[in-house]
Design a protein around this motif. Structure first.
Motif, PDB file in Angstrom:
ATOM      1  N   GLU A 144       1.257 -10.929 -11.617  1.00 43.61           N
ATOM      2  CA  GLU A 144       0.621 -10.193 -10.520  1.00 43.61           C
ATOM      3  C   GLU A 144       1.647  -9.339  -9.782  1.00 43.61           C
ATOM      4  O   GLU A 144       1.368  -8.193  -9.415  1.00 43.61           O
ATOM      5  N   SER A 147       2.326  -6.431 -11.944  1.00 41.44           N
ATOM      6  CA  SER A 147       1.167  -5.551 -11.963  1.00 41.44           C
ATOM      7  C   SER A 147       1.118  -4.678 -10.710  1.00 41.44           C
ATOM      8  O   SER A 147       0.849  -3.464 -10.784  1.00 41.44           O
ATOM      9  N   GLN A 148       1.383  -5.279  -9.544  1.00 40.17           N
ATOM     10  CA  GLN A 148       1.389  -4.500  -8.304  1.00 40.17           C
ATOM     11  C   GLN A 148       2.547  -3.512  -8.289  1.00 40.17           C
ATOM     12  O   GLN A 148       2.409  -2.375  -7.819  1.00 40.17           O
ATOM     13  N   GLU A 151       1.586  -0.489 -10.265  1.00 44.15           N
ATOM     14  CA  GLU A 151       0.749   0.444  -9.515  1.00 44.15           C
ATOM     15  C   GLU A 151       1.609   1.320  -8.602  1.00 44.15           C
ATOM     16  O   GLU A 151       1.337   2.518  -8.446  1.00 44.15           O
ATOM     17  N   ASP A 152       2.639   0.715  -8.002  1.00 42.77           N
ATOM     18  CA  ASP A 152       3.550   1.492  -7.159  1.00 42.77           C
ATOM     19  C   ASP A 152       4.300   2.538  -7.983  1.00 42.77           C
ATOM     20  O   ASP A 152       4.496   3.676  -7.536  1.00 42.77           O
ATOM     21  N   LEU A 228       4.940 -10.874  -1.926  1.00 39.49           N
ATOM     22  CA  LEU A 228       3.870  -9.890  -2.099  1.00 39.49           C
ATOM     23  C   LEU A 228       3.077  -9.721  -0.802  1.00 39.49           C
ATOM     24  O   LEU A 228       2.746  -8.599  -0.404  1.00 39.49           O
ATOM     25  N   VAL A 232       2.665  -6.336   1.581  1.00 41.34           N
ATOM     26  CA  VAL A 232       1.361  -5.792   1.967  1.00 41.34           C
ATOM     27  C   VAL A 232       1.278  -5.669   3.490  1.00 41.34           C
ATOM     28  O   VAL A 232       0.837  -4.634   4.022  1.00 41.34           O
ATOM     29  N   GLN A 264      -6.169   0.618  -0.993  1.00 36.76           N
ATOM     30  CA  GLN A 264      -5.578  -0.110  -2.111  1.00 36.76           C
ATOM     31  C   GLN A 264      -4.886  -1.391  -1.643  1.00 36.76           C
ATOM     32  O   GLN A 264      -4.902  -2.410  -2.344  1.00 36.76           O
ATOM     33  N   ARG A 268      -5.237  -5.357  -2.817  1.00 33.18           N
ATOM     34  CA  ARG A 268      -4.120  -6.239  -3.169  1.00 33.18           C
ATOM     35  C   ARG A 268      -4.198  -7.561  -2.401  1.00 33.18           C
ATOM     36  O   ARG A 268      -3.847  -8.612  -2.918  1.00 33.18           O
ATOM     37  N   ARG A 271      -6.384  -9.814  -4.282  1.00 36.16           N
ATOM     38  CA  ARG A 271      -5.750 -10.282  -5.518  1.00 36.16           C
ATOM     39  C   ARG A 271      -4.711 -11.352  -5.237  1.00 36.16           C
ATOM     40  O   ARG A 271      -4.556 -12.314  -6.014  1.00 36.16           O
TER      41      ARG A 271
END
Length: 285
Positions: A144, A147-148, A151-152, A228, A232, A264, A268, A271
């Motif tokens: 995860e 994956s994040q 995206e960045d 994470l 955020v 977005q 997150r 998630r």
């Protein structure tokens, strides 16, 4: 072209194959003794069968440790390469941002396009690592996090291609660098713990089906989820502050980027919650 397996790994596989053959032979003798009512032969065959099962479990444990060792080393090398590449792009972004927008021309557009293409190369490296993590399957928070981060990276590719080198782009690049550093540290810690476990006596056997050791332990996974969540939170506060700036120095295009980025971030958040739930419930096992 396939690479030759390490000698220790080849030996372990050969031992497993030998043990499986011995187990099959012991089962056949046990079945024969049961049919013939030979109690002593049955007892001997049963003892041998149990001994071979124990040996096989130990060999499988060694094989799993060899697999983990090679995977951790491979992932660490790949993420270190990504970090080096990202630092180059970040430094280029800072240099390009020093040129006022009013003074930018074709040369700056070319530089930004080159940085965007360099970021695309990081994305390719990230995809390879993410695929391997998903195939391995024992980690939840680590895929995860990657994956994040992916995206960045994708967002940075788009912004650099649009010659957007300001605070938003730099902030996301800084988050990518932080994420890579945390992932590398987690992989190095996992390698150290694996090496220590290999040098220690094996744990006592447990009842039921023995569980394979995960790629990284649950504490490292939870620590990664916490990071994470902090990213955020920090990014949400930063973007919301920019939108609420009373000086209204943010242009409409940047406002649109901020609104989309906040949307977005809310996804997150969900998630991260889902990943935490999967770890707590043991869904990854």
């Amino acid at each position: 072209q396939t690479c030759a397996l390490p000698i220790s790994l080849q030996e372990t596989i050969q031992k497993i194959q030998n043990a499986q053959q011995r187990m099959q032979e012991a089962k056949q003798r046990l079945e024969k003794a049961q049919r013939e009512g030979a109690v002593e032969k049955e007892r001997e065959a049963l003892e041998e069968l149990r001994a071979v099962e124990k040996e096989l479990e130990e060999l499988l444990r060694q094989l799993r440790e060899e697999e983990l060792k090679r995977m951790l080393e491979y992932l660490e090398a790949r993420f270190k390469k990504m970090l080096e590449m990202q630092l180059v792009v970040y430094e280029g972004t800072l240099r390009l941002d020093q040129v006022p927008e009013a003074d930018r021309g074709r040369g700056e557009e070319i530089q930004a396009g080159r940085l965007s293409r360099q970021e695309s190369m990081i994305l390719l490296e990230c995809d390879k690592a993410l695929q391997l993590l998903r195939e391995e399957g024992s980690a939840v928070a680590l895929p995860e996090a990657v994956s994040q981060m992916r995206e960045d990276i994708q967002q940075v590719i788009v912004w650099l291609a649009q010659v957007k080198t300001g605070a938003m782009t730099q902030g996301v690049e800084e988050d990518i660098i932080t994420a890579l550093e945390e992932i590398i540290a987690a992989l190095q810690k996992a390698q150290k713990e694996l090496e220590e476990s290999q040098n220690s006596p094996p744990p006592p056997p447990m009842e039921g089906q023995p569980q394979e050791p995960p790629l990284i332990d649950i504490l490292a996974e939870l620590k990664m989820l916490r990071s994470l969540q902090l990213r955020v939170n920090n990014r949400t506060q930063r973007y919301a502050g920019q939108l609420a700036d009373p000086k209204d120095e943010v242009g409409q295009a940047e406002k649109d980027d901020l609104v989309e980025a906040l949307r977005q971030l809310s996804e997150r958040e969900q998630r991260i919650f889902d990943t935490t739930r999967d770890i707590v419930t043991g869904r990854n096992k």
